[in-house]
Design an enzyme around this catalytic site. Sequence first.
Site, PDB file in Angstrom:
ATOM      1  N   ASN A 197       0.851  -1.190   0.000  1.00 21.65           N
ATOM      2  CA  ASN A 197       0.000   0.000   0.000  1.00 21.65           C
ATOM      3  C   ASN A 197       0.884   1.237   0.000  1.00 21.65           C
ATOM      4  O   ASN A 197       1.961   1.260   0.595  1.00 21.65           O
ATOM      5  CB  ASN A 197      -0.916   0.046   1.220  1.00 21.65           C
ATOM      6  CG  ASN A 197      -1.964   1.146   1.056  1.00 21.65           C
ATOM      7  OD1 ASN A 197      -2.848   1.036   0.215  1.00 21.65           O
ATOM      8  ND2 ASN A 197      -1.824   2.223   1.801  1.00 21.65           N
ATOM      9  N   TYR A 201       0.391  10.179   4.081  1.00 20.18           N
ATOM     10  CA  TYR A 201       0.006  10.441   5.470  1.00 20.18           C
ATOM     11  C   TYR A 201       1.076  11.337   6.066  1.00 20.18           C
ATOM     12  O   TYR A 201       2.241  10.943   6.136  1.00 20.18           O
ATOM     13  CB  TYR A 201      -0.075   9.133   6.264  1.00 20.18           C
ATOM     14  CG  TYR A 201      -0.756   7.966   5.553  1.00 20.18           C
ATOM     15  CD1 TYR A 201      -2.110   8.010   5.226  1.00 20.18           C
ATOM     16  CD2 TYR A 201      -0.036   6.815   5.206  1.00 20.18           C
ATOM     17  CE1 TYR A 201      -2.727   6.931   4.597  1.00 20.18           C
ATOM     18  CE2 TYR A 201      -0.647   5.739   4.580  1.00 20.18           C
ATOM     19  CZ  TYR A 201      -1.993   5.799   4.266  1.00 20.18           C
ATOM     20  OH  TYR A 201      -2.588   4.732   3.645  1.00 20.18           O
ATOM     21  N   ARG A 202       0.687  12.527   6.489  1.00 18.32           N
ATOM     22  CA  ARG A 202       1.692  13.496   6.960  1.00 18.32           C
ATOM     23  C   ARG A 202       2.461  12.978   8.174  1.00 18.32           C
ATOM     24  O   ARG A 202       1.974  12.130   8.919  1.00 18.32           O
ATOM     25  CB  ARG A 202       0.998  14.806   7.315  1.00 18.32           C
ATOM     26  CG  ARG A 202       0.119  14.664   8.535  1.00 18.32           C
ATOM     27  CD  ARG A 202      -0.144  16.005   9.201  1.00 18.32           C
ATOM     28  NE  ARG A 202      -0.880  15.821  10.407  1.00 18.32           N
ATOM     29  CZ  ARG A 202      -2.185  16.064  10.549  1.00 18.32           C
ATOM     30  NH1 ARG A 202      -2.896  16.531   9.546  1.00 18.32           N
ATOM     31  NH2 ARG A 202      -2.773  15.846  11.703  1.00 18.32           N
ATOM     32  N   TRP A 215      -1.641   8.077   9.687  1.00 15.24           N
ATOM     33  CA  TRP A 215      -2.623   7.319   8.893  1.00 15.24           C
ATOM     34  C   TRP A 215      -3.917   7.288   9.671  1.00 15.24           C
ATOM     35  O   TRP A 215      -3.989   6.819  10.792  1.00 15.24           O
ATOM     36  CB  TRP A 215      -2.113   5.950   8.458  1.00 15.24           C
ATOM     37  CG  TRP A 215      -1.455   5.051   9.445  1.00 15.24           C
ATOM     38  CD1 TRP A 215      -1.927   4.660  10.660  1.00 15.24           C
ATOM     39  CD2 TRP A 215      -0.191   4.373   9.267  1.00 15.24           C
ATOM     40  NE1 TRP A 215      -1.046   3.794  11.244  1.00 15.24           N
ATOM     41  CE2 TRP A 215       0.025   3.585  10.429  1.00 15.24           C
ATOM     42  CE3 TRP A 215       0.759   4.322   8.233  1.00 15.24           C
ATOM     43  CZ2 TRP A 215       1.146   2.784  10.585  1.00 15.24           C
ATOM     44  CZ3 TRP A 215       1.876   3.527   8.390  1.00 15.24           C
ATOM     45  CH2 TRP A 215       2.064   2.780   9.558  1.00 15.24           C
ATOM     46  N   GLU A 262      -1.022   0.847  -5.564  1.00 17.46           N
ATOM     47  CA  GLU A 262      -0.896   2.206  -6.094  1.00 17.46           C
ATOM     48  C   GLU A 262       0.218   2.308  -7.138  1.00 17.46           C
ATOM     49  O   GLU A 262       0.145   3.146  -8.049  1.00 17.46           O
ATOM     50  CB  GLU A 262      -0.612   3.190  -4.953  1.00 17.46           C
ATOM     51  CG  GLU A 262      -1.834   3.602  -4.130  1.00 17.46           C
ATOM     52  CD  GLU A 262      -2.222   2.626  -3.018  1.00 17.46           C
ATOM     53  OE1 GLU A 262      -1.550   1.586  -2.857  1.00 17.46           O
ATOM     54  OE2 GLU A 262      -3.213   2.903  -2.318  1.00 17.46           O
ATOM     55  N   ASP A 311      -4.691  22.286   9.074  1.00 17.17           N
ATOM     56  CA  ASP A 311      -5.047  21.241   8.117  1.00 17.17           C
ATOM     57  C   ASP A 311      -5.724  21.779   6.856  1.00 17.17           C
ATOM     58  O   ASP A 311      -5.995  22.974   6.740  1.00 17.17           O
ATOM     59  CB  ASP A 311      -5.935  20.195   8.813  1.00 17.17           C
ATOM     60  CG  ASP A 311      -5.493  18.782   8.501  1.00 17.17           C
ATOM     61  OD1 ASP A 311      -5.287  18.495   7.305  1.00 17.17           O
ATOM     62  OD2 ASP A 311      -5.351  17.987   9.433  1.00 17.17           O
TER      63      ASP A 311
HETATM   64  C1  LIG Z   1      -1.379  16.843   0.827  1.00 14.10           C
HETATM   65  C2  LIG Z   1      -2.161  15.698   1.372  1.00 14.10           C
HETATM   66  C3  LIG Z   1      -1.994  15.304   2.679  1.00 14.10           C
HETATM   67  C4  LIG Z   1      -2.688  14.229   3.212  1.00 14.10           C
HETATM   68  N1  LIG Z   1      -2.485  13.872   4.512  1.00 14.10           N
HETATM   69  C5  LIG Z   1      -3.125  12.796   5.023  1.00 14.10           C
HETATM   70  C6  LIG Z   1      -2.877  12.391   6.361  1.00 14.10           C
HETATM   71  O1  LIG Z   1      -2.102  13.000   7.083  1.00 14.10           O
HETATM   72  N2  LIG Z   1      -3.526  11.283   6.817  1.00 14.10           N
HETATM   73  C7  LIG Z   1      -4.397  10.570   6.032  1.00 14.10           C
HETATM   74  O2  LIG Z   1      -4.932   9.561   6.481  1.00 14.10           O
HETATM   75  N3  LIG Z   1      -4.668  10.955   4.760  1.00 14.10           N
HETATM   76  C8  LIG Z   1      -4.042  12.046   4.244  1.00 14.10           C
HETATM   77  N4  LIG Z   1      -4.289  12.430   2.952  1.00 14.10           N
HETATM   78  C9  LIG Z   1      -5.272  11.678   2.146  1.00 14.10           C
HETATM   79  C10 LIG Z   1      -4.751  10.320   1.735  1.00 14.10           C
HETATM   80  O3  LIG Z   1      -3.500  10.432   1.120  1.00 14.10           O
HETATM   81  C11 LIG Z   1      -5.736   9.627   0.807  1.00 14.10           C
HETATM   82  O4  LIG Z   1      -6.922   9.403   1.529  1.00 14.10           O
HETATM   83  C12 LIG Z   1      -5.220   8.307   0.242  1.00 14.10           C
HETATM   84  O5  LIG Z   1      -6.222   7.732  -0.578  1.00 14.10           O
HETATM   85  C13 LIG Z   1      -4.830   7.335   1.308  1.00 14.10           C
HETATM   86  O6  LIG Z   1      -4.317   6.160   0.734  1.00 14.10           O
HETATM   87  P1  LIG Z   1      -4.950   4.740   1.103  1.00 14.10           P
HETATM   88  O7  LIG Z   1      -6.316   4.734   0.480  1.00 14.10           O
HETATM   89  O8  LIG Z   1      -4.014   3.769   0.497  1.00 14.10           O
HETATM   90  O9  LIG Z   1      -5.023   4.674   2.594  1.00 14.10           O
HETATM   91  C14 LIG Z   1      -3.598  13.523   2.403  1.00 14.10           C
HETATM   92  C15 LIG Z   1      -3.775  13.913   1.077  1.00 14.10           C
HETATM   93  C16 LIG Z   1      -3.078  14.986   0.556  1.00 14.10           C
HETATM   94  C17 LIG Z   1      -3.299  15.394  -0.859  1.00 14.10           C
HETATM   95 MN   LIG Z   2      -4.416   2.081  -0.756  1.00 15.14          MN
END
Ligand SMILES: Cc1cc2nc3c(=O)[nH]c(=O)nc-3n(C[C@H](O)[C@H](O)[C@H](O)COP(=O)(O)O)c2cc1C
Ligand SMILES: [Mn+2]
Length: 510
Positions: A197, A201-202, A215, A262, A311
Amino acid sequence: MVAGHSFPRRSLPLVILIGRTIPYDSPAMAYKDLREFIAALENAGELVRIKERVSPKLEITEITDRVSKKFGPALLFENVEGSDVPVVINLMGNERRMKIALEIESYDEWTERLDFFLEPRIPTGLIDKIKMLPALGELANVFPKYVDSAPCQEVVLKGADVDLGKLPVLTCWPEDGGPFITFPLVFTKDPKSAKRNVGMYRMQVYDRNTTGMHWQLHKDAARQHQDAEAMGKQRIPVSVAIGADPITCFAAICPLPPDIDEMLFAGYARKESVRLVKCVTNDLEVPANAEIVLEGWVDPAERRAEGPFGDHTGFYTPVEPYAVFHVEAITHRRSPIYMATIVGKPPQEDGHMGFAIERCFLPIMKKQFPEIADMHMPMEGVFHNLMIIAIKKRYPGHARKIMHGIWGLGQAMFTKTIVIVDDHVDPHDLRTVSWYVLNNVDPERDMEMVMGPIDVLDHSSRAFGYGSHVGIDGTKKLEGEGFTRVWPDEIEMSGDVKSRIDALWPRLGL
Ligand SMILES: Cc1cc2nc3c(=O)[nH]c(=O)nc-3n(C[C@H](O)[C@H](O)[C@H](O)COP(=O)(O)O)c2cc1C
Ligand SMILES: [Mn+2]
């Protein structure tokens, strides 16, 4: 053709796939890495180099915020206080750059390209299809390719040499709990299936080798974390890539179904495999051409206070317990570039990425719900607060059926407000949408309220991640919906008058 970058498209014969014909181009010249993308932006006049010395503490945010508010250029800060590493930011901060990033000339092209890949019938049809992909030689060039040596490992730092303080990590907003890595591609593997995966996630930097790992509850890596904890695992290997070619970066934010890799998606979208290399200290693979890689692990039992963080909702997210990332090694290219973004009150860079997501998920939604003509998530709705959907309404309750469908569809489940309009209304035309919906709605009758999971960043919900959603049915009401009065026609000028006036128009001096 986008200035400064050419995308040759040699068309291969059509590939027949599971009874369906899809047009598939041979690999175009995908950006190899972040540097090629930066060069393309610079050639297109979309990037400004900043030579003034600025601080990564708040100053880069203030400059970037002013620029992104007017959809201005990408910025390359070459002289950052406290670090030798330059910062590149706002790379996808307007529609033109987003298209240069995705190597498209129009979003229709993007929708079409992904239409096939994202074939819905979730989960079985989709997954079965992915399983079949390896059989197809023509598509082999979309699978990740594993390489033995990689630019991202030109410099390897381990043990006492690991120092996140050497990176120009931004402290974005005054009340932030510290510096945050804002554009990380977080690589993990499912503890059960070993499937990869990648999510963005910041990461709050706590000290030279420890960060937060944000996450959120509903995300794929959080589910892996839960599973690892239940299985009694001591450590979850995690690697983080910072700075890669734009589609690889984009793939990390795409709300893909959990079973989709991904990096396979990225390979498909960029029409060329992502090259991956095994990490130095764990078994994960990361993009070989990444600028910087952080390798390490998360202890599933450990949590630490994370935040506050200014945020993308435009509000501060308060301190909450999150996973902790222990960095064992930092590897990087010679003279690496640090890629960042800032989030805050919209419009910001993430709004443009959100639009690209909207455009690639439209075909998924349309296949699931063919009555959907178009949809839009305005930036002010910060992804999860508002979705406007235009439908071809055919029967009583049709708008409500769509609402419930969306609330059951992947990360669209977060959508707090869904507004449904008839298909002659363009959901991107917010003036017309407001006019239409406000006229058509009898509030007591046309609001659908439901409880469900809510984005964890929503500060208004009664509980963390749980609260109410509203659907507003702005469509023309039918007799079968209990509407027995006469629904009026919309005002339109007659066609013959319009053409007469069209002919007269040039002589009117108006
Ligand atoms: C700039 C930016 C920052 C993000 N930060 C977070 C974060 O801190 N935590 C989080 O869960 N998702 C964050 N997201 C959203 C996730 O990247 C997004 O939901 C992604 O689909 C997660 O991947 P996954 O589906 O494999 O879990 C962020 C998106 C962007 C564009
Ligand atoms: Mn995913």
